[in-house]
Design a protein around this motif. Structure first.
Motif, PDB file in Angstrom:
ATOM      1  N   ILE A 225       0.883  -1.165   0.000  1.00  0.00           N
ATOM      2  CA  ILE A 225       0.000   0.000   0.000  1.00  0.00           C
ATOM      3  C   ILE A 225       0.924   1.220   0.000  1.00  0.00           C
ATOM      4  O   ILE A 225       1.812   1.316   0.848  1.00  0.00           O
ATOM      5  CB  ILE A 225      -0.895   0.007   1.272  1.00  0.00           C
ATOM      6  CG1 ILE A 225      -1.845  -1.190   1.293  1.00  0.00           C
ATOM      7  CG2 ILE A 225      -1.658   1.327   1.393  1.00  0.00           C
ATOM      8  CD1 ILE A 225      -2.943  -1.159   0.253  1.00  0.00           C
ATOM      9  N   CYS A 242      -8.306   1.117   9.143  1.00  0.00           N
ATOM     10  CA  CYS A 242      -7.469  -0.079   8.923  1.00  0.00           C
ATOM     11  C   CYS A 242      -7.772  -1.129   9.993  1.00  0.00           C
ATOM     12  O   CYS A 242      -7.579  -0.870  11.184  1.00  0.00           O
ATOM     13  CB  CYS A 242      -5.990   0.296   8.957  1.00  0.00           C
ATOM     14  SG  CYS A 242      -4.925  -1.153   8.947  1.00  0.00           S
ATOM     15  N   PRO A 243      -8.224  -2.327   9.607  1.00  0.00           N
ATOM     16  CA  PRO A 243      -8.524  -3.364  10.608  1.00  0.00           C
ATOM     17  C   PRO A 243      -7.289  -3.796  11.386  1.00  0.00           C
ATOM     18  O   PRO A 243      -7.402  -4.307  12.491  1.00  0.00           O
ATOM     19  CB  PRO A 243      -9.074  -4.538   9.780  1.00  0.00           C
ATOM     20  CG  PRO A 243      -9.356  -3.996   8.437  1.00  0.00           C
ATOM     21  CD  PRO A 243      -8.475  -2.798   8.241  1.00  0.00           C
ATOM     22  N   SER A 244      -6.095  -3.577  10.804  1.00  0.00           N
ATOM     23  CA  SER A 244      -4.864  -3.968  11.495  1.00  0.00           C
ATOM     24  C   SER A 244      -4.271  -2.809  12.288  1.00  0.00           C
ATOM     25  O   SER A 244      -3.144  -2.924  12.796  1.00  0.00           O
ATOM     26  CB  SER A 244      -3.838  -4.488  10.488  1.00  0.00           C
ATOM     27  OG  SER A 244      -4.364  -5.596   9.803  1.00  0.00           O
ATOM     28  N   VAL A 248      -1.408   4.217   8.458  1.00  0.00           N
ATOM     29  CA  VAL A 248      -1.275   4.394   7.004  1.00  0.00           C
ATOM     30  C   VAL A 248      -1.015   5.858   6.643  1.00  0.00           C
ATOM     31  O   VAL A 248      -0.213   6.154   5.752  1.00  0.00           O
ATOM     32  CB  VAL A 248      -2.558   3.895   6.288  1.00  0.00           C
ATOM     33  CG1 VAL A 248      -2.357   3.853   4.782  1.00  0.00           C
ATOM     34  CG2 VAL A 248      -2.964   2.518   6.799  1.00  0.00           C
ATOM     35  N   CYS A 259      -0.178  -6.122   7.631  1.00  0.00           N
ATOM     36  CA  CYS A 259      -1.036  -5.656   6.535  1.00  0.00           C
ATOM     37  C   CYS A 259      -1.567  -6.854   5.762  1.00  0.00           C
ATOM     38  O   CYS A 259      -0.797  -7.666   5.259  1.00  0.00           O
ATOM     39  CB  CYS A 259      -0.270  -4.732   5.600  1.00  0.00           C
ATOM     40  SG  CYS A 259      -1.250  -4.266   4.147  1.00  0.00           S
ATOM     41  N   THR A 260      -2.885  -6.950   5.661  1.00  0.00           N
ATOM     42  CA  THR A 260      -3.490  -8.131   5.031  1.00  0.00           C
ATOM     43  C   THR A 260      -3.872  -7.884   3.565  1.00  0.00           C
ATOM     44  O   THR A 260      -4.457  -8.768   2.936  1.00  0.00           O
ATOM     45  CB  THR A 260      -4.768  -8.546   5.793  1.00  0.00           C
ATOM     46  OG1 THR A 260      -5.697  -7.462   5.714  1.00  0.00           O
ATOM     47  CG2 THR A 260      -4.483  -8.885   7.240  1.00  0.00           C
ATOM     48  N   GLY A 261      -3.598  -6.698   3.065  1.00  0.00           N
ATOM     49  CA  GLY A 261      -3.994  -6.421   1.681  1.00  0.00           C
ATOM     50  C   GLY A 261      -5.500  -6.383   1.520  1.00  0.00           C
ATOM     51  O   GLY A 261      -6.034  -6.705   0.450  1.00  0.00           O
ATOM     52  N   CYS A 262      -6.184  -5.954   2.583  1.00  0.00           N
ATOM     53  CA  CYS A 262      -7.656  -5.970   2.530  1.00  0.00           C
ATOM     54  C   CYS A 262      -8.226  -4.815   1.718  1.00  0.00           C
ATOM     55  O   CYS A 262      -9.395  -4.831   1.348  1.00  0.00           O
ATOM     56  CB  CYS A 262      -8.236  -5.942   3.941  1.00  0.00           C
ATOM     57  SG  CYS A 262      -7.878  -4.411   4.822  1.00  0.00           S
ATOM     58  N   LEU A 263      -7.405  -3.802   1.470  1.00  0.00           N
ATOM     59  CA  LEU A 263      -7.792  -2.618   0.684  1.00  0.00           C
ATOM     60  C   LEU A 263      -8.817  -1.722   1.383  1.00  0.00           C
ATOM     61  O   LEU A 263      -9.371  -0.827   0.763  1.00  0.00           O
ATOM     62  CB  LEU A 263      -8.335  -3.027  -0.705  1.00  0.00           C
ATOM     63  CG  LEU A 263      -7.326  -3.614  -1.686  1.00  0.00           C
ATOM     64  CD1 LEU A 263      -8.033  -4.088  -2.951  1.00  0.00           C
ATOM     65  CD2 LEU A 263      -6.263  -2.607  -2.061  1.00  0.00           C
ATOM     66  N   CYS A 265      -8.250   0.515   3.616  1.00  0.00           N
ATOM     67  CA  CYS A 265      -7.716   1.890   3.651  1.00  0.00           C
ATOM     68  C   CYS A 265      -7.945   2.568   2.306  1.00  0.00           C
ATOM     69  O   CYS A 265      -8.407   3.711   2.246  1.00  0.00           O
ATOM     70  CB  CYS A 265      -6.233   1.857   4.007  1.00  0.00           C
ATOM     71  SG  CYS A 265      -5.250   0.753   2.979  1.00  0.00           S
TER      72      CYS A 265
HETATM   73  S1  SF4 Z   1      -4.574  -3.063   3.174  1.00  0.00           S
HETATM   74 FE1  SF4 Z   1      -5.843  -3.408   4.990  1.00  0.00          FE
HETATM   75  S2  SF4 Z   1      -4.400  -4.057   6.567  1.00  0.00           S
HETATM   76 FE2  SF4 Z   1      -3.162  -3.138   4.923  1.00  0.00          FE
HETATM   77  S3  SF4 Z   1      -2.922  -1.015   5.536  1.00  0.00           S
HETATM   78 FE3  SF4 Z   1      -4.746  -1.097   4.244  1.00  0.00          FE
HETATM   79  S4  SF4 Z   1      -6.467  -1.361   5.638  1.00  0.00           S
HETATM   80 FE4  SF4 Z   1      -4.596  -1.815   6.780  1.00  0.00          FE
END
Ligand code: SF4
Ligand code: SF4
Length: 333
Positions: A225, A242-244, A248, A259-263, A265
């Motif tokens: 990211i 951000c769930p983590s 950011v 970072c889980t790549g959840c998108l 953010c």
């Molecule tokens: S992709 Fe998900 S876990 Fe990674 S920074 Fe963004 S919100 Fe947080």
């Protein structure tokens, strides 16, 4: 500044997560009836669901070592190894996307957190002095399993384990773990459920050794990211959502193993071009392309396994009929 709405990314992720959860639930129910028939001494009329083997990553780690060291692809629970390899591959290529897009435990954990937010108005974060040491628990558990399996167990010992009646019915024993829960299991799950209502992703953030391993491997992923400081309006929406709980809005690129790549953010960023998933040369990747890659690697991997005959167990229902009556007496060797 042109503002944008990328909330569709969250809807797409929810769709992928709930489709996978529905598929896993269907596989679980069908496996329940398969196991029930065997327990009643009846030849099952439905086939054994290989996808439940995804919940056996420790055996899969042993099988992976054996495959690498001896070229033997475990025929007893091949789907466990296939799903494990796919998750590792996803981490190497696409961050910890297995956790945020595929894993049904992650989906349920998120759903409980969202329910808690609705009930109590917010989720809370643990203070840093507790959060940091607790986050290391999953890495300690991961290190323990890697040490015991990758360093201590020899290939002949793994062959012996994978050939035991215990491993042949490990998926049925796992089912019984949930259908005939001991008091300890009930209390543990109850505590995890209760804590997840207040704190987001308790299991994933603090305890899951599988996620810990995927997080460390995700450091090799070329994707991160990335924040464009010229376009960013410093609204903080990315960090707040951000769930983590990653900062950011204060970083140029997120390289954390959390970072889980959840998108999430990216989906909350209102400034066009300020936050994207991107390659090392800062070339941004469209969220839709990333989602397509996640889906192709996961389902494509399963398809390849099916076509190459490495999905269904070689253990026949007839063999299981002989073992299942003694299943309670089978302990981990
Ligand atoms: S992709 Fe998900 S876990 Fe990674 S920074 Fe963004 S919100 Fe947080
Ligand atoms: S990158 Fe984060 S802080 Fe900057 S505009 Fe986007 S959401 Fe706001």
């Amino acid at each position: 500044m042109k503002t944008i709405d990328r909330s569709r990314i969250r809807k797409i992720r929810a769709l992928v997560q709930w489709i996978v959860l529905a598929m896993v639930t269907y596989a679980g129910i069908s496996f329940y009836f398969f196991a029930r028939a065997l327990e009643n001494g009846i030849m099952p009329s439905i086939s054994r669901s290989p996808s439940v083997e995804g919940f056996m990553p420790i055996g899969a780690l042993m099988a992976l070592k054996l495959w690498i060291a001896g070229g033997v692809f475990d025929p007893v629970h091949p789907a466990a190894l296939v799903l494990f390899i796919i998750a590792l591959l996803m981490a190497l290529l696409l961050k910890k996307s297995f956790c945020s897009w595929i894993c049904p435990v992650g989906t349920l954990s998120e759903a409980v957190g969202q329910a808690g937010k609705k009930l109590f108005g917010k989720n809370v974060a643990l203070p840093k002095f507790l959060d940091y040491p607790l986050r290391s628990v999953k890495y300690l558990l991961m290190a323990f399993f890697l040490y015991v399996i990758l360093l201590k167990m020899t290939p002949p010992e793994i062959v012996m384990f994978l050939d035991t009646p215990y491993w042949k019915v490990a998926d049925i024993k796992l089912l019984a773990f949930f259908t005939e829960m001991s008091l300890t299991t009930q209390v543990t799950l109850g505590v995890l459920f209760g804590a997840s209502l207040f704190y987001r992703n308790v299991w994933c953030r603090y305890l899951c050794p599988y996620g810990g391993l995927l997080g460390l491997l995700s450091a090799a992923s070329p994707i991160t990211i990335q924040r464009n400081q010229e376009r960013c309006i410093r609204c903080g929406s990315c960090s707040r959502n951000c769930p983590s709980l990653l900062p950011v809005d204060r970083k140029k690129a997120i390289r954390s193993p959390e970072c889980t790549g959840c998108l999430t953010c990216v989906s909350h960023c209102p400034a066009e071009g300020a936050l994207n998933m991107a390659l090392p040369n800062r070339r941004s990747i469209k969220p839709e392309l990333f989602v397509a890659a996640v889906v192709v690697v996961f389902f494509g991997g399963i398809l390849v396994a099916r076509l190459s005959g490495k999905w269904h167990s070689s253990v026949t229902p007839e063999e299981l009929m002989v073992i299942v009556p003694y299943i309670k007496a089978l302990a981990h060797p």
